[in-house]
Design a protein around this motif. Sequence first.
Motif, mmCIF file in Angstrom:
data_model
loop_
_atom_site.group_PDB
_atom_site.id
_atom_site.type_symbol
_atom_site.label_atom_id
_atom_site.label_comp_id
_atom_site.label_asym_id
_atom_site.label_seq_id
_atom_site.Cartn_x
_atom_site.Cartn_y
_atom_site.Cartn_z
ATOM 1 N N PRO A 121 -17.299 -32.369 -85.422
ATOM 2 C CA PRO A 121 -18.994 -34.056 -86.601
ATOM 3 C C PRO A 121 -19.469 -34.201 -85.159
ATOM 4 O O PRO A 121 -18.667 -34.882 -84.796
ATOM 5 C CB PRO A 121 -18.008 -34.603 -87.386
ATOM 6 C CG PRO A 121 -15.762 -34.557 -86.486
ATOM 7 C CD PRO A 121 -16.395 -33.423 -85.943
ATOM 8 N N ARG A 122 -20.859 -34.485 -85.769
ATOM 9 C CA ARG A 122 -21.772 -35.502 -85.080
ATOM 10 C C ARG A 122 -21.241 -36.964 -85.080
ATOM 11 O O ARG A 122 -20.931 -36.995 -86.218
ATOM 12 C CB ARG A 122 -23.254 -35.217 -85.303
ATOM 13 C CG ARG A 122 -23.351 -33.343 -84.979
ATOM 14 C CD ARG A 122 -24.870 -33.781 -84.525
ATOM 15 N NE ARG A 122 -25.640 -34.426 -84.209
ATOM 16 C CZ ARG A 122 -25.945 -34.500 -82.188
ATOM 17 N NH1 ARG A 122 -25.310 -33.522 -81.648
ATOM 18 N NH2 ARG A 122 -26.804 -35.454 -82.083
ATOM 19 N N GLY A 123 -21.542 -37.615 -83.698
ATOM 20 C CA GLY A 123 -21.237 -38.819 -83.597
ATOM 21 C C GLY A 123 -22.813 -39.973 -85.068
ATOM 22 O O GLY A 123 -22.033 -41.166 -85.250
ATOM 23 N N GLU A 158 -12.864 -43.353 -87.489
ATOM 24 C CA GLU A 158 -13.489 -42.424 -86.890
ATOM 25 C C GLU A 158 -14.695 -41.912 -87.950
ATOM 26 O O GLU A 158 -15.909 -41.683 -87.759
ATOM 27 C CB GLU A 158 -12.646 -40.976 -88.238
ATOM 28 C CG GLU A 158 -11.416 -40.981 -87.802
ATOM 29 C CD GLU A 158 -10.197 -39.944 -88.205
ATOM 30 O OE1 GLU A 158 -8.996 -40.778 -88.805
ATOM 31 O OE2 GLU A 158 -10.345 -39.201 -87.578
ATOM 32 N N SER A 159 -15.116 -42.534 -89.096
ATOM 33 C CA SER A 159 -16.887 -42.666 -90.303
ATOM 34 C C SER A 159 -17.954 -43.446 -89.810
ATOM 35 O O SER A 159 -18.711 -42.410 -89.432
ATOM 36 C CB SER A 159 -16.447 -43.216 -91.441
ATOM 37 O OG SER A 159 -15.728 -44.784 -90.912
ATOM 38 N N PHE A 177 -13.221 -38.681 -78.276
ATOM 39 C CA PHE A 177 -13.241 -39.609 -79.111
ATOM 40 C C PHE A 177 -12.375 -38.147 -79.822
ATOM 41 O O PHE A 177 -11.475 -39.260 -81.056
ATOM 42 C CB PHE A 177 -14.376 -39.694 -79.867
ATOM 43 C CG PHE A 177 -13.822 -40.562 -81.013
ATOM 44 C CD1 PHE A 177 -14.384 -41.799 -81.132
ATOM 45 C CD2 PHE A 177 -14.075 -40.230 -82.719
ATOM 46 C CE1 PHE A 177 -13.894 -42.215 -82.494
ATOM 47 C CE2 PHE A 177 -13.608 -40.488 -83.671
ATOM 48 C CZ PHE A 177 -13.977 -42.049 -83.985
ATOM 49 N N ASP A 178 -12.113 -37.195 -80.263
ATOM 50 C CA ASP A 178 -11.344 -36.786 -81.087
ATOM 51 C C ASP A 178 -10.599 -36.575 -80.740
ATOM 52 O O ASP A 178 -9.336 -36.131 -81.894
ATOM 53 C CB ASP A 178 -12.383 -34.881 -81.447
ATOM 54 C CG ASP A 178 -14.288 -35.037 -82.142
ATOM 55 O OD1 ASP A 178 -14.205 -36.034 -82.118
ATOM 56 O OD2 ASP A 178 -14.657 -33.817 -81.310
ATOM 57 N N VAL A 184 -4.256 -40.473 -82.854
ATOM 58 C CA VAL A 184 -3.966 -41.895 -83.630
ATOM 59 C C VAL A 184 -3.181 -41.825 -84.821
ATOM 60 O O VAL A 184 -2.962 -42.300 -85.244
ATOM 61 C CB VAL A 184 -4.863 -42.291 -83.572
ATOM 62 C CG1 VAL A 184 -4.929 -43.636 -84.771
ATOM 63 C CG2 VAL A 184 -5.138 -43.229 -82.378
ATOM 64 N N ASN A 185 -4.139 -40.638 -85.442
ATOM 65 C CA ASN A 185 -3.549 -40.254 -87.106
ATOM 66 C C ASN A 185 -2.243 -39.495 -87.632
ATOM 67 O O ASN A 185 -1.834 -40.048 -88.344
ATOM 68 C CB ASN A 185 -5.033 -39.325 -87.646
ATOM 69 C CG ASN A 185 -6.357 -40.070 -88.005
ATOM 70 O OD1 ASN A 185 -6.583 -40.771 -88.649
ATOM 71 N ND2 ASN A 185 -6.897 -38.873 -88.023
ATOM 72 N N ARG A 186 -1.503 -39.856 -85.724
ATOM 73 C CA ARG A 186 -0.116 -38.698 -86.458
ATOM 74 C C ARG A 186 0.902 -40.313 -85.472
ATOM 75 O O ARG A 186 1.247 -39.558 -84.387
ATOM 76 C CB ARG A 186 -0.144 -37.499 -85.544
ATOM 77 C CG ARG A 186 -0.976 -36.584 -86.752
ATOM 78 C CD ARG A 186 -1.215 -35.169 -86.000
ATOM 79 N NE ARG A 186 -2.289 -34.407 -87.050
ATOM 80 C CZ ARG A 186 -3.440 -35.227 -86.785
ATOM 81 N NH1 ARG A 186 -4.019 -35.608 -86.198
ATOM 82 N NH2 ARG A 186 -4.050 -34.085 -88.252
#
Length: 249
Positions: A121-123, A158-159, A177-178, A184-186
Motif C-alpha cells: 500500500p502507498r502511504g 495503519e490507515s 512501517f510495514d 505490532v498487530n501480533r
Amino acid sequence: MDERSAVVVEDDPDLGDAISQVLQQAGFHTVVASTGADALALVHGTAPDLVTLDLTLPDIDGVEVCRQIRTVSDCYVIVISGRSAEVDRLIGLEVGADDYLVKPFSMRELQARVAALFRRPRGTDPAVAVAAAAPPARRAEPPAWTPPPGCDDLVLDESAREVLVKGAEVDLTRTEFDLLAHLVNRPGVVIARDDLMRAVWASDYVPDSTHVVDVHLANVRRKLRHAAAGNQWIRTIRGVGFRYDPCCT
C-alpha cells in the motif's frame, strides 16, 4: 486511474533509456536524470511514485542522493548499482532504499521487483509527498487514537500510516512501517524472518537474503529508541525472528 511517474537516475544513457522503456511499458511516465543534482530537482518538482537510482554518479554519490530523497518523499526507491558487496547493499537499505538490484540484471527482474513494491500500500498521495525547502507543517496536537493494548507510549495508525511515540511522530520509511505494523498487530508472537519477508514484500519475489529484515528493523529500533529515550519494543529472538513486546524497555 492516474498514470504513475518515475525518475530514472542513471549516468549511462543506453541503460537509462532501457530502464525508462521498461517502466513505460509498465504504465509509468518517466524522466531520466544523469546526475544527482538533476535527480533531486526532479524529485522535488515532480513528486514521483518511483525512483530507480544508480549509486555511481558524476557529481553526488547515490547514497547521499537517496538520503536526501528520503527527507522529502516516501516514493519507492530501487537502487540499481554495480556495487555488489554486502556492505553496499546494507548502506543502500539503511539510507532508505526499498530494494537493491545489482548490475548486470535482466529487465524482467526489474519488472518483477517494481510490481512487488507496488503491491504494497502507498502511504501518501504523491501530489503531497514533496515539500519544497520548508519543513512540513506540524500538527497542533496528536490525533486521539487508541494505543495498542498494554502500551501508552507507542501508537501506530495503519490507515494514516503514522507512528507516534509519546505524542511525537516518528519518521519511518515505507518498508520500516510495514515491518513494524506486522509485528505490532501480533503482540507477543515470535515472527520468523522468512514470514516477515513474505508478509511485507507480498509477492513471489523477495530479497535475496533475510538479512535485509534485520537491517530495516535495526533502523526501526534506533528511531523508536531515540524517540522514547530507551524503549524499543522489538525483541530479537536468536535463530528465529522478532517479537513485539508492547511495553518492553
